[in-house]
Design a protein around this motif. Structure first.
Motif, PDB file in Angstrom:
ATOM      1  N   MET A  11       0.825  -1.178   0.000  1.00  0.00           N
ATOM      2  CA  MET A  11       0.000   0.000   0.000  1.00  0.00           C
ATOM      3  C   MET A  11       0.876   1.252   0.000  1.00  0.00           C
ATOM      4  O   MET A  11       0.564   2.210  -0.664  1.00  0.00           O
ATOM      5  N   LEU A  12       1.983   1.213   0.742  1.00  0.00           N
ATOM      6  CA  LEU A  12       2.874   2.365   0.745  1.00  0.00           C
ATOM      7  C   LEU A  12       3.523   2.582  -0.609  1.00  0.00           C
ATOM      8  O   LEU A  12       3.716   3.724  -1.028  1.00  0.00           O
ATOM      9  N   SER A  13       3.861   1.510  -1.297  1.00  0.00           N
ATOM     10  CA  SER A  13       4.496   1.672  -2.605  1.00  0.00           C
ATOM     11  C   SER A  13       3.539   2.318  -3.598  1.00  0.00           C
ATOM     12  O   SER A  13       3.960   3.105  -4.439  1.00  0.00           O
ATOM     13  N   ALA A  48       2.240   7.265  -6.582  1.00  0.00           N
ATOM     14  CA  ALA A  48       1.331   8.365  -6.900  1.00  0.00           C
ATOM     15  C   ALA A  48       1.956   9.704  -6.539  1.00  0.00           C
ATOM     16  O   ALA A  48       1.835  10.684  -7.289  1.00  0.00           O
ATOM     17  N   MET A  49       2.631   9.760  -5.400  1.00  0.00           N
ATOM     18  CA  MET A  49       3.287  11.002  -4.989  1.00  0.00           C
ATOM     19  C   MET A  49       4.449  11.338  -5.918  1.00  0.00           C
ATOM     20  O   MET A  49       4.684  12.506  -6.232  1.00  0.00           O
ATOM     21  N   ASP A  50       5.179  10.314  -6.375  1.00  0.00           N
ATOM     22  CA  ASP A  50       6.293  10.534  -7.301  1.00  0.00           C
ATOM     23  C   ASP A  50       5.793  11.117  -8.624  1.00  0.00           C
ATOM     24  O   ASP A  50       6.432  11.987  -9.215  1.00  0.00           O
ATOM     25  N   GLN A  51       4.671  10.627  -9.106  1.00  0.00           N
ATOM     26  CA  GLN A  51       4.125  11.123 -10.367  1.00  0.00           C
ATOM     27  C   GLN A  51       3.678  12.573 -10.249  1.00  0.00           C
ATOM     28  O   GLN A  51       3.788  13.340 -11.203  1.00  0.00           O
ATOM     29  N   ALA A  52       3.187  12.956  -9.079  1.00  0.00           N
ATOM     30  CA  ALA A  52       2.704  14.322  -8.884  1.00  0.00           C
ATOM     31  C   ALA A  52       3.841  15.302  -8.587  1.00  0.00           C
ATOM     32  O   ALA A  52       3.668  16.507  -8.731  1.00  0.00           O
ATOM     33  N   ALA A  53       4.992  14.795  -8.183  1.00  0.00           N
ATOM     34  CA  ALA A  53       6.120  15.664  -7.832  1.00  0.00           C
ATOM     35  C   ALA A  53       6.705  16.330  -9.076  1.00  0.00           C
ATOM     36  O   ALA A  53       6.747  15.734 -10.154  1.00  0.00           O
ATOM     37  N   ASP A  60       9.932  17.747  -9.099  1.00  0.00           N
ATOM     38  CA  ASP A  60      11.375  17.528  -9.202  1.00  0.00           C
ATOM     39  C   ASP A  60      11.833  16.540  -8.135  1.00  0.00           C
ATOM     40  O   ASP A  60      11.049  16.077  -7.305  1.00  0.00           O
ATOM     41  N   ASP A  61      13.123  16.196  -8.177  1.00  0.00           N
ATOM     42  CA  ASP A  61      13.668  15.218  -7.226  1.00  0.00           C
ATOM     43  C   ASP A  61      13.591  15.698  -5.784  1.00  0.00           C
ATOM     44  O   ASP A  61      13.366  14.895  -4.871  1.00  0.00           O
ATOM     45  N   ALA A  62      13.779  16.976  -5.569  1.00  0.00           N
ATOM     46  CA  ALA A  62      13.718  17.511  -4.199  1.00  0.00           C
ATOM     47  C   ALA A  62      12.328  17.307  -3.605  1.00  0.00           C
ATOM     48  O   ALA A  62      12.181  16.927  -2.442  1.00  0.00           O
ATOM     49  N   GLU A  63      11.308  17.541  -4.415  1.00  0.00           N
ATOM     50  CA  GLU A  63       9.946  17.331  -3.924  1.00  0.00           C
ATOM     51  C   GLU A  63       9.683  15.851  -3.678  1.00  0.00           C
ATOM     52  O   GLU A  63       9.015  15.479  -2.718  1.00  0.00           O
ATOM     53  N   ARG A  64      10.232  14.979  -4.534  1.00  0.00           N
ATOM     54  CA  ARG A  64      10.084  13.538  -4.316  1.00  0.00           C
ATOM     55  C   ARG A  64      10.720  13.122  -2.998  1.00  0.00           C
ATOM     56  O   ARG A  64      10.160  12.319  -2.247  1.00  0.00           O
ATOM     57  N   GLN A  65      11.885  13.666  -2.685  1.00  0.00           N
ATOM     58  CA  GLN A  65      12.558  13.344  -1.414  1.00  0.00           C
ATOM     59  C   GLN A  65      11.743  13.836  -0.223  1.00  0.00           C
ATOM     60  O   GLN A  65      11.604  13.128   0.784  1.00  0.00           O
ATOM     61  N   ARG A  66      11.196  15.037  -0.321  1.00  0.00           N
ATOM     62  CA  ARG A  66      10.360  15.556   0.769  1.00  0.00           C
ATOM     63  C   ARG A  66       9.119  14.691   0.950  1.00  0.00           C
ATOM     64  O   ARG A  66       8.708  14.399   2.081  1.00  0.00           O
ATOM     65  N   LEU A 115       6.149  10.565   3.974  1.00  0.00           N
ATOM     66  CA  LEU A 115       5.451   9.281   3.899  1.00  0.00           C
ATOM     67  C   LEU A 115       6.001   8.274   4.905  1.00  0.00           C
ATOM     68  O   LEU A 115       5.253   7.552   5.559  1.00  0.00           O
ATOM     69  N   TYR A 116       7.324   8.218   5.046  1.00  0.00           N
ATOM     70  CA  TYR A 116       7.949   7.219   5.913  1.00  0.00           C
ATOM     71  C   TYR A 116       8.312   7.748   7.296  1.00  0.00           C
ATOM     72  O   TYR A 116       8.908   7.033   8.098  1.00  0.00           O
TER      73      TYR A 116
END
Length: 70
Positions: free
Chosen positions: A1-3, A8-13, A15-21, A26-27
């Motif tokens: 479920m987390l993946s 979904a969050m990665d697709q909406a991000a 840039d990479d910085a937003e993906r890391q945030r 999330l974790y």
């Protein structure tokens, strides 16, 4: 479920910085868990309490053995 949530969050991000945030959020542990860990009283016994208990056990042992050791 987390993946699935992570994907979904990665697709909406944007840039990479937003993906890391997003991953950090999330974790991250639930709110308050870090503070509660610091506020918890120390568990176990202090050195003085342990030494006192050892002295009591030694005295009881000496009474039981009639002063004999070994």
């Amino acid at each position: 479920m987390l993946s699935a949530a992570e994907a979904a969050m990665d697709q909406a991000a944007e840039d990479d910085a937003e993906r890391q945030r997003n991953r950090a959020r999330l974790y991250a542990p639930p709110p308050g868990t870090r503070r509660e860990a610091r506020r918890r009283p120390a568990q176990g016994v202090s050195l003085a309490q342990a030494q006192s208990l050892m002295a009591q056990v030694a005295a009881e042992d000496a009474r039981f053995n009639g002063g004999r050791t070994g």
